[in-house]
Design an enzyme around this catalytic site. Structure first.
Site, PDB file in Angstrom:
ATOM      1  N   PRO A  89       0.820  -1.222   0.000  1.00  0.00           N
ATOM      2  CG  PRO A  89      -0.573  -1.445   1.851  1.00  0.00           C
ATOM      3  CD  PRO A  89       0.617  -2.046   1.194  1.00  0.00           C
ATOM      4  CD  GLU A 116      -0.149  -6.360  11.703  1.00  0.00           C
ATOM      5  OE1 GLU A 116      -0.427  -5.198  11.385  1.00  0.00           O
ATOM      6  OE2 GLU A 116      -1.008  -7.215  12.013  1.00  0.00           O
ATOM      7  NE  ARG A 153      -7.112  -7.004 -21.053  1.00  0.00           N
ATOM      8  CZ  ARG A 153      -7.380  -5.961 -21.805  1.00  0.00           C
ATOM      9  NH1 ARG A 153      -6.693  -4.844 -21.674  1.00  0.00           N
ATOM     10  NH2 ARG A 153      -8.316  -6.013 -22.708  1.00  0.00           N
ATOM     11  CG  ASP A 168      -9.574  -2.748 -23.682  1.00  0.00           C
ATOM     12  OD1 ASP A 168     -10.751  -2.969 -23.961  1.00  0.00           O
ATOM     13  OD2 ASP A 168      -8.686  -3.616 -23.626  1.00  0.00           O
TER      14      ASP A 168
HETATM   15 CL1  6GU Z   1      -0.060  -3.829  -3.375  1.00  0.00          CL
HETATM   16  N1  6GU Z   1      -0.781  -4.694  -0.993  1.00  0.00           N
HETATM   17  C1  6GU Z   1      -1.578  -4.673   0.073  1.00  0.00           C
HETATM   18  N2  6GU Z   1      -1.344  -5.531   1.063  1.00  0.00           N
HETATM   19  N3  6GU Z   1      -2.592  -3.854   0.211  1.00  0.00           N
HETATM   20  C2  6GU Z   1      -2.797  -3.027  -0.800  1.00  0.00           C
HETATM   21  C3  6GU Z   1      -2.015  -2.986  -1.944  1.00  0.00           C
HETATM   22  C4  6GU Z   1      -0.995  -3.840  -2.014  1.00  0.00           C
HETATM   23  N4  6GU Z   1      -2.468  -2.033  -2.766  1.00  0.00           N
HETATM   24  C5  6GU Z   1      -3.506  -1.514  -2.145  1.00  0.00           C
HETATM   25  N5  6GU Z   1      -3.702  -2.092  -0.956  1.00  0.00           N
END
Ligand code: 6GU
Length: 238
Positions: A89, A116, A153, A168
């Protein structure tokens, strides 16, 4: 192209390997996808991949050692350098442009984290950290599948025709135009006349206008970023 994925849940990847377009791409040898078990790179007899976080109270953290062992044994042994992606994230937010860039690499490696997080020192051997959006998932496996499906793709031969990739949503910064199939009259709803006309140039302009209007209505944020060409400007003022 070669893709290697390092994960503690190899079975999750059956979802992308065994269905549809990706399965066909593997069969046609357009891509080779290797799913590797992170446990095979552990150094202790219990094959431990995570331990409690230093500092306490924060759950489990994935060990750096198995990733580094994989790096030493696999990545450093190649004469080309595979490009290492860490889905997280905290990464750059994934989109079609990033997928297009990743699709140019000879070999990609995905490090899937869980719990975590992953020991911060793993980031030293990562080329790019990628997030699939501003929400949190419990592991990198599903994001890895999203990234793989999107970038494949773009590989020549994976999708039936090049124009379907080009038309697309997002390819040209616009949403895709509307599609219709038989019957011509479905519960009183008609297929637009022009699509039945056989006039390819008028159909092309009609679809372009549909794409433009859909984007304005549904994704104004995309539309304001789009640089319109002369034809697109003309279509909109008509
Ligand atoms: Cl790439 N990993 C995780 N664990 N959560 C996420 C993510 C990635 N992208 C958005 N949320």
């Amino acid at each position: 192209m070669k893709i290697s994925v390092l994960t503690i849940f190899p079975g999750m990847f059956d979802i992308i390997r065994n269905y549809g377009v990706i399965k066909k791409a593997i069969e046609k040898k357009l891509v080779e996808i290797d799913i590797l078990n992170l446990r095979d790179y552990t150094t202790d007899k219990h094959k431990v991949t995570d331990k409690p976080s230093y500092g306490g109270e924060n759950g489990m953290v994935m060990l750096a050692e198995p990733f580094y062992r994989f790096y030493d044994e696999y990545i450093l042994s190649k004469n080309h350098k595979p490009y290492v992606v860490l889905p997280s994230p905290q990464g750059e937010v994934f989109n079609n442009d990033l997928a297009f860039e990743l699709a140019k690499k000879e070999e990609l490696v995905f490090f899937c984290g869980r719990y975590e997080g992953i020991d911060e020192r793993v980031r030293k051997i990562v080329d790019k950290e990628v997030s699939i959006g501003d929400y949190v998932l419990t592991g990198g496996e599903i994001p890895t599948m999203v990234i793989i499906e999107t970038l494949l793709r773009f590989l020549p031969g994976v999708i039936g025709s090049k124009t379907s990739v080009e038309n697309d949503s997002f390819y040209n910064g616009l949403l895709d135009y509307s599609h219709y199939t038989k019957p011509q009259n479905f519960r009183g709803m008609q297929v637009p006349e022009i699509l039945l006309s056989g006039d390819h140039e008028r159909i092309r302009i009609f679809r372009k206008k549909d794409s433009l209007l859909k984007t304005i209505l549904k994704r104004p944020d995309l539309f304001i970023k789009k640089e319109l060409d002369e034809e697109e400007k003309k279509i909109l003022v008509e």
